[in-house]
Scaffold this motif. Structure first.
Motif, PDB file in Angstrom:
ATOM      1  N   UNK A  99       0.824  -1.222   0.000  1.00  0.00           N
ATOM      2  CA  UNK A  99       0.000   0.000   0.000  1.00  0.00           C
ATOM      3  C   UNK A  99       0.850   1.260   0.000  1.00  0.00           C
ATOM      4  N   UNK A 100       1.995   1.200   0.671  1.00  0.00           N
ATOM      5  CA  UNK A 100       2.854   2.374   0.805  1.00  0.00           C
ATOM      6  C   UNK A 100       3.922   2.454  -0.282  1.00  0.00           C
ATOM      7  N   UNK A 101       3.935   1.472  -1.186  1.00  0.00           N
ATOM      8  CA  UNK A 101       4.903   1.474  -2.271  1.00  0.00           C
ATOM      9  C   UNK A 101       6.323   1.178  -1.828  1.00  0.00           C
ATOM     10  N   UNK A 102       6.461   0.340  -0.795  1.00  0.00           N
ATOM     11  CA  UNK A 102       7.772  -0.021  -0.259  1.00  0.00           C
ATOM     12  C   UNK A 102       8.088  -1.474  -0.570  1.00  0.00           C
ATOM     13  N   UNK A 103       9.368  -1.778  -0.658  1.00  0.00           N
ATOM     14  CA  UNK A 103       9.818  -3.151  -0.866  1.00  0.00           C
ATOM     15  C   UNK A 103       9.889  -3.844   0.489  1.00  0.00           C
ATOM     16  N   UNK A 104       9.121  -4.918   0.724  1.00  0.00           N
ATOM     17  CA  UNK A 104       9.200  -5.618   2.008  1.00  0.00           C
ATOM     18  C   UNK A 104      10.526  -6.364   2.140  1.00  0.00           C
ATOM     19  N   UNK A 105      10.997  -6.480   3.351  1.00  0.00           N
ATOM     20  CA  UNK A 105      12.201  -7.275   3.582  1.00  0.00           C
ATOM     21  C   UNK A 105      11.843  -8.751   3.500  1.00  0.00           C
ATOM     22  N   UNK A 106      12.813  -9.602   3.227  1.00  0.00           N
ATOM     23  CA  UNK A 106      12.535 -11.055   3.184  1.00  0.00           C
ATOM     24  C   UNK A 106      12.155 -11.579   4.576  1.00  0.00           C
ATOM     25  N   UNK A 107      11.397 -12.649   4.604  1.00  0.00           N
ATOM     26  CA  UNK A 107      10.976 -13.268   5.859  1.00  0.00           C
ATOM     27  C   UNK A 107      11.689 -14.602   6.015  1.00  0.00           C
ATOM     28  N   UNK A 108      12.018 -14.912   7.258  1.00  0.00           N
ATOM     29  CA  UNK A 108      12.656 -16.206   7.563  1.00  0.00           C
ATOM     30  C   UNK A 108      11.633 -17.310   7.536  1.00  0.00           C
TER      31      UNK A 108
END
Length: 102
Positions: free
Chosen positions: A93-102
Protein backbone atom coordinates in the motif's frame (compact mmCIF):
# COMPACT_ATOMS: atom_id res chain seq x y z
CA UNK A 1 -17.38 -16.07 18.38
CA UNK A 2 -13.96 -14.41 18.35
CA UNK A 3 -11.09 -16.55 19.62
CA UNK A 4 -9.27 -15.16 22.67
CA UNK A 5 -5.60 -16.04 23.17
CA UNK A 6 -4.15 -16.70 26.60
CA UNK A 7 -2.19 -14.03 28.45
CA UNK A 8 1.18 -15.68 27.73
CA UNK A 9 0.55 -15.61 23.97
CA UNK A 10 -0.64 -12.00 24.05
CA UNK A 11 2.27 -10.86 26.20
CA UNK A 12 4.82 -12.70 24.06
CA UNK A 13 3.54 -11.36 20.74
CA UNK A 14 3.11 -7.78 22.00
CA UNK A 15 6.57 -7.79 23.59
CA UNK A 16 8.14 -9.05 20.38
CA UNK A 17 6.28 -6.60 18.14
CA UNK A 18 6.91 -3.58 20.36
CA UNK A 19 10.55 -4.39 21.13
CA UNK A 20 11.74 -5.84 17.80
CA UNK A 21 9.31 -4.54 15.16
CA UNK A 22 8.55 -0.90 15.96
CA UNK A 23 9.07 0.10 12.33
CA UNK A 24 6.62 -2.61 11.20
CA UNK A 25 4.02 -1.31 13.67
CA UNK A 26 4.42 2.15 12.18
CA UNK A 27 4.07 0.89 8.60
CA UNK A 28 0.91 -1.03 9.53
CA UNK A 29 -0.60 2.04 11.23
CA UNK A 30 0.23 4.30 8.29
CA UNK A 31 -1.08 1.87 5.69
CA UNK A 32 -4.30 0.89 7.45
CA UNK A 33 -5.76 4.14 8.67
CA UNK A 34 -3.34 6.66 10.14
CA UNK A 35 -1.04 7.86 7.32
CA UNK A 36 0.35 10.71 9.43
CA UNK A 37 1.40 8.49 12.36
CA UNK A 38 4.86 9.18 13.78
CA UNK A 39 4.91 6.07 16.00
CA UNK A 40 2.75 3.06 16.70
CA UNK A 41 2.45 0.36 19.34
CA UNK A 42 0.61 -2.94 19.08
CA UNK A 43 -1.74 -3.11 22.08
CA UNK A 44 -3.82 -6.28 21.67
CA UNK A 45 -4.92 -9.02 19.29
CA UNK A 46 -7.51 -11.74 19.12
CA UNK A 47 -8.67 -14.23 16.54
CA UNK A 48 -10.12 -11.55 14.28
CA UNK A 49 -7.32 -8.97 14.15
CA UNK A 50 -4.85 -6.73 15.89
CA UNK A 51 -5.06 -3.39 17.68
CA UNK A 52 -2.53 -0.59 17.49
CA UNK A 53 -2.21 2.86 19.02
CA UNK A 54 -0.93 5.36 16.52
CA UNK A 55 0.61 8.61 17.73
CA UNK A 56 0.10 11.56 15.41
CA UNK A 57 2.15 14.74 15.08
CA UNK A 58 1.25 16.91 18.04
CA UNK A 59 0.78 13.90 20.33
CA UNK A 60 -2.81 12.83 19.65
CA UNK A 61 -3.22 9.05 19.94
CA UNK A 62 -5.67 7.09 17.81
CA UNK A 63 -6.82 3.51 18.21
CA UNK A 64 -6.64 1.36 15.10
CA UNK A 65 -8.14 -2.10 14.54
CA UNK A 66 -6.91 -4.15 11.58
CA UNK A 67 -8.50 -7.46 10.57
CA UNK A 68 -6.23 -10.40 9.79
CA UNK A 69 -5.81 -10.68 6.00
CA UNK A 70 -6.39 -14.45 6.00
CA UNK A 71 -9.54 -14.31 8.12
CA UNK A 72 -10.13 -15.47 11.68
CA UNK A 73 -7.48 -17.54 13.47
CA UNK A 74 -7.43 -19.74 16.57
CA UNK A 75 -3.79 -20.80 17.07
CA UNK A 76 -0.77 -18.83 18.25
CA UNK A 77 1.38 -19.98 15.31
CA UNK A 78 -1.12 -18.33 12.97
CA UNK A 79 -0.54 -14.91 14.56
CA UNK A 80 2.94 -14.58 13.05
CA UNK A 81 1.63 -15.53 9.61
CA UNK A 82 -1.09 -12.87 9.80
CA UNK A 83 1.22 -10.12 11.10
CA UNK A 84 3.70 -10.88 8.31
CA UNK A 85 0.81 -10.68 5.82
CA UNK A 86 -0.20 -7.30 7.30
CA UNK A 87 3.37 -6.06 7.02
CA UNK A 88 3.57 -7.19 3.38
CA UNK A 89 0.21 -5.56 2.59
CA UNK A 90 1.33 -2.37 4.34
CA UNK A 91 4.48 -2.25 2.24
CA UNK A 92 2.45 -2.77 -0.92
CA UNK A 93 0.00 0.00 0.00
CA UNK A 94 2.85 2.37 0.80
CA UNK A 95 4.90 1.47 -2.27
CA UNK A 96 7.77 -0.02 -0.26
CA UNK A 97 9.82 -3.15 -0.87
CA UNK A 98 9.20 -5.62 2.01
CA UNK A 99 12.20 -7.27 3.58
CA UNK A 100 12.53 -11.05 3.18
CA UNK A 101 10.98 -13.27 5.86
CA UNK A 102 12.66 -16.21 7.56
Amino acid sequence: MTHTFDEAAISGVLGHMNDDHRDDNLLIARAFGEPEAVSSTMTFFDGDGGDWQATLPGGDVRELRVAWPGGSITERREVRREIVALYDAACERLGLEPRPHD
